[in-house]
Design a protein around this motif. Structure first.
Motif, PDB file in Angstrom:
ATOM      1  N   ASP A   1     -20.307  44.043  -6.385  1.00  0.00           N
ATOM      2  CA  ASP A   1     -20.230  43.771  -4.942  1.00  0.00           C
ATOM      3  C   ASP A   1     -18.780  43.822  -4.458  1.00  0.00           C
ATOM      4  OD1 ASP A   1     -22.949  43.460  -4.818  1.00  0.00           O
ATOM      5  OD2 ASP A   1     -22.900  41.264  -4.903  1.00  0.00           O
ATOM      6  N   LYS A   2     -17.867  43.254  -5.250  1.00  0.00           N
ATOM      7  CA  LYS A   2     -16.455  43.239  -4.857  1.00  0.00           C
ATOM      8  C   LYS A   2     -15.852  44.636  -4.913  1.00  0.00           C
ATOM      9  CE  LYS A   2     -15.626  38.450  -6.231  1.00  0.00           C
ATOM     10  NZ  LYS A   2     -14.931  37.531  -7.181  1.00  0.00           N
TER      11      LYS A   2
ATOM     12  N   TRP B   1     -27.679  42.720  -0.935  1.00  0.00           N
ATOM     13  CA  TRP B   1     -29.072  42.391  -1.196  1.00  0.00           C
ATOM     14  C   TRP B   1     -29.738  43.486  -2.026  1.00  0.00           C
ATOM     15  CZ3 TRP B   1     -32.196  38.237  -0.586  1.00  0.00           C
ATOM     16  CH2 TRP B   1     -33.566  38.448  -0.698  1.00  0.00           C
ATOM     17  N   THR B   2     -29.591  44.741  -1.584  1.00  0.00           N
ATOM     18  CA  THR B   2     -30.231  45.836  -2.312  1.00  0.00           C
ATOM     19  C   THR B   2     -29.530  46.125  -3.632  1.00  0.00           C
ATOM     20  OG1 THR B   2     -28.908  47.458  -1.062  1.00  0.00           O
ATOM     21  CG2 THR B   2     -31.092  46.913  -0.198  1.00  0.00           C
ATOM     22  N   ASN B   3     -28.280  45.676  -3.791  1.00  0.00           N
ATOM     23  CA  ASN B   3     -27.600  45.851  -5.076  1.00  0.00           C
ATOM     24  C   ASN B   3     -28.322  45.118  -6.203  1.00  0.00           C
ATOM     25  OD1 ASN B   3     -25.657  47.397  -3.864  1.00  0.00           O
ATOM     26  ND2 ASN B   3     -24.080  45.809  -3.836  1.00  0.00           N
TER      27      ASN B   3
ATOM     28  N   VAL C   1     -36.641  53.230  -2.630  1.00  0.00           N
ATOM     29  CA  VAL C   1     -35.261  53.606  -2.349  1.00  0.00           C
ATOM     30  C   VAL C   1     -34.882  53.092  -0.970  1.00  0.00           C
ATOM     31  CG1 VAL C   1     -33.625  55.488  -2.081  1.00  0.00           C
ATOM     32  CG2 VAL C   1     -35.462  55.668  -3.762  1.00  0.00           C
ATOM     33  N   PRO C   2     -33.887  52.195  -0.852  1.00  0.00           N
ATOM     34  CA  PRO C   2     -33.484  51.716   0.469  1.00  0.00           C
ATOM     35  C   PRO C   2     -32.992  52.869   1.325  1.00  0.00           C
ATOM     36  CG  PRO C   2     -32.484  50.409  -1.279  1.00  0.00           C
ATOM     37  CD  PRO C   2     -33.085  51.624  -1.926  1.00  0.00           C
TER      38      PRO C   2
ATOM     39  N   ARG D   1     -18.637  47.759   0.952  1.00  0.00           N
ATOM     40  CA  ARG D   1     -19.464  48.297   2.044  1.00  0.00           C
ATOM     41  C   ARG D   1     -20.922  48.479   1.629  1.00  0.00           C
ATOM     42  NH1 ARG D   1     -16.291  53.025   5.188  1.00  0.00           N
ATOM     43  NH2 ARG D   1     -17.864  52.388   6.726  1.00  0.00           N
ATOM     44  N   SER D   2     -21.223  48.153   0.390  1.00  0.00           N
ATOM     45  CA  SER D   2     -22.605  48.277  -0.075  1.00  0.00           C
ATOM     46  C   SER D   2     -23.418  47.076   0.396  1.00  0.00           C
ATOM     47  CB  SER D   2     -22.657  48.376  -1.599  1.00  0.00           C
ATOM     48  OG  SER D   2     -22.171  47.187  -2.194  1.00  0.00           O
TER      49      SER D   2
END
Length: 513
Positions: A110-111, A119-121, A503-504, A115-116
């Motif tokens: 995440d860090k 939640w979906t990560n 797939v988001p 910009r990702s």
């Protein structure tokens, strides 16, 4: 799709147990004593606790292997290696280190990618943990996992003296992980040599006496479990020479198919693996080794999908209406078709995920509409109405072709639809696997062939109510084929792909908080 019902019987399954408690409460010591009571001399301990298990080498005879990497992949590899080596009890000490590794890598990702979507990560890292839990539950061996609990302290009176003791709170695991195990113990810390534990979950009903405190070191727990297992039906096993041939065949498989095939064989071992089924599996493995597919030969068969997300057959907009219909779709240039396509592409924020209206079920849209109206989202309400109207018209049109209108009126939509599917198959016959596999379904990203979609995705689409009878019959044919041919390389490969509805996708014109 063939559905088989049979009398439930209690099989002699392998116990999956979780011991959770604060550090120093005796989880490892208790796990070793329980394991020794289940299968003495056939114990291996997978150690992530910096070799501390060796402190108990004089207490219980066991083998050990250090877990130098705390990733789910490393845990899975060690568990499977232990099963292959013939150990009957595997102690995983500790499962908490693996979960902390998942959290640390997720946080680092995440860090590194600010910009990702955080939640979906979770889809990238949660899947690793899910695979580890599947491995623990499926392997044909008893598994005892330990987990650290978050700690609090309390002053209690023991033996007439006040003592400060550690209290275990929630375990350091993914939420609800304890529900995956058949037996869960909360191990308490004491100042004497007892190792008291209370049962928080017990599917066997052997240990769940209210208020009962068990001593994990006195042999009572494994003795009860052994007695319970002896009264269960023995899980069928193939002949030793057949099992050895299967093991040799698994080793001879290409690397990309070996791990997935091993998981399927492990599932059979857990559920019952009679000689006839083992011979069938051996034959399929030998075909795979020879480089031949068990899939029926056809000049029109499409190539097997890749390990990545499947490539759409058509990648053009607007998307085909997902509603059920038998009539020919209107030309893309017609105003009605364009309006429907635009409405289906309209996106809304549901929870933490952006969804196109065309990808949502009718029930979800009907639930969403009054919420949108209450917030005066007239644009969203209008688009929902367009989609719902088209689906209702298509559904009525579909049923009028195959089901008498008066009969359909007396049935629920789902019952009428299943009746329509049954009549369609009776009239035309079930489609062949080759034809069924080439049938397409619409998604926001385009049209996808059924043979490119994993089983979970097909089952979701089958239940969605947004398909027509030909598509339902084709999905049933594909699912039946996969059930009968689990070792087809194309089947194994497609099960690992990410379905289009998993797939988001980014929204284009709406946010619904």
């Amino acid at each position: 799709m063939t559905i088989v019902f049979q009398r439930a019987t209690r099989r002699r399954v392998k116990i999956k147990m979780l011991l959770k408690g604060p550090t120093g409460s005796g989880k490892t010591y208790g796990a070793l004593h329980v394991a020794d009571g289940l299968a003495p001399g056939k114990i291996v301990l997978l150690d992530s606790e910096h070799d501390r298990s060796e402190f108990y080498a004089d207490v219980v005879p066991f083998d050990r292997a250090p877990l130098e990497e705390h990733t789910p992949k490393s845990y899975i590899a060690h568990i499977r290696a232990a099963v292959d080596a013939g150990y009957e009890v595997i102690i995983v000490d500790s499962l908490s280190h693996c979960w902390m590794n998942v959290l640390e890598r997720k946080d680092a990702y995440d860090k590194a990618n600010p910009r990702s979507n955080q939640w979906t990560n979770w889809g990238l890292f949660g899947a690793e943990w899910d695979e580890l839990m599947r491995t623990i539950l499926e392997v044909p061996a008893h598994i005892i996992c330990t987990a650290r609990s978050k700690m609090a302290h309390e002053q209690v009176e023991q033996g007439g003296r006040k003592q400060v003791v550690k209290l275990g709170l929630a375990p350091q695991l993914r939420d609800n992980t304890e529900y995956e195990f058949a037996i869960c113990f909360d191990v308490e810390q004491t100042t004497d040599r007892r190792h008291p534990a209370q049962v928080s979950k017990d599917n066997t009903n052997l240990l769940s006496e209210p208020g009962k405190v068990w001593d994990l070191a006195d042999g009572a727990v494994p003795a009860l479990i052994r007695k319970w297992m002896e009264t269960a039906r023995e899980v069928e096993r193939p002949l030793p020479e057949t099992q050895q041939s299967i093991d040799d065949a698994l080793l001879a498989l290409p690397e990309e198919l070996q791990a997935k095939s091993r998981r399927r064989v492990a599932q059979y071992k857990q559920q019952g693996f009679p000689e006839a089924k083992a011979q069938e599996v051996l034959a399929q493995l030998q075909v795979m080794i020879a480089g031949k597919s068990t899939k029926p030969a056809t000049p029109h068969a499409a190539a097997a999908p890749s390990e990545t997300a499947p490539t759409p057959v058509v990648d053009s907009a607007p998307m085909a209406p997902p509603a059920m219909h038998d009539a020919e779709p209107e030309p893309a240039s017609s105003p009605e078709s364009s309006a429907l396509a635009e409405a289906e592409r309209y996106t809304v924020m549901v929870g933490q995920e952006q969804k196109a209206l065309g990808s949502m079920t009718t029930k979800a849209l009907e639930k969403l509409r009054p919420m949108a109206a209450e917030r005066e989202r007239t644009d969203l309400v209008a688009n929902i109405d367009v989609v719902l109207t088209a689906r209702r018209q298509a559904f009525a049109s579909n049923l009028s072709v195959t089901v008498d209108a008066s009969a359909a009126a007396s049935q629920s939509p789902s019952a009428a639809f299943e009746n329509a599917v049954a009549q369609h198959v009776a009239r035309l016959g079930a489609p062949s696997y080759a034809a069924a596999g080439r049938t397409t379904l619409p998604f926001p990203a385009g049209q996808y062939q059924l043979q490119m979609l994993n089983t979970a995705c097909l089952q979701r689409q089958r239940r969605s109510g947004r398909i027509h009878v030909e598509q339902a019959a084709a999905i049933d044919a594909v699912l039946d084929y996969r059930s009968a041919n689990p070792f087809d390389p194309a089947v194994i490969q497609v099960e690992e792909t990410l379905a289009p509805d998993e797939v988001p996708h980014a929204g284009v014109n709406s946010r619904f908080d």
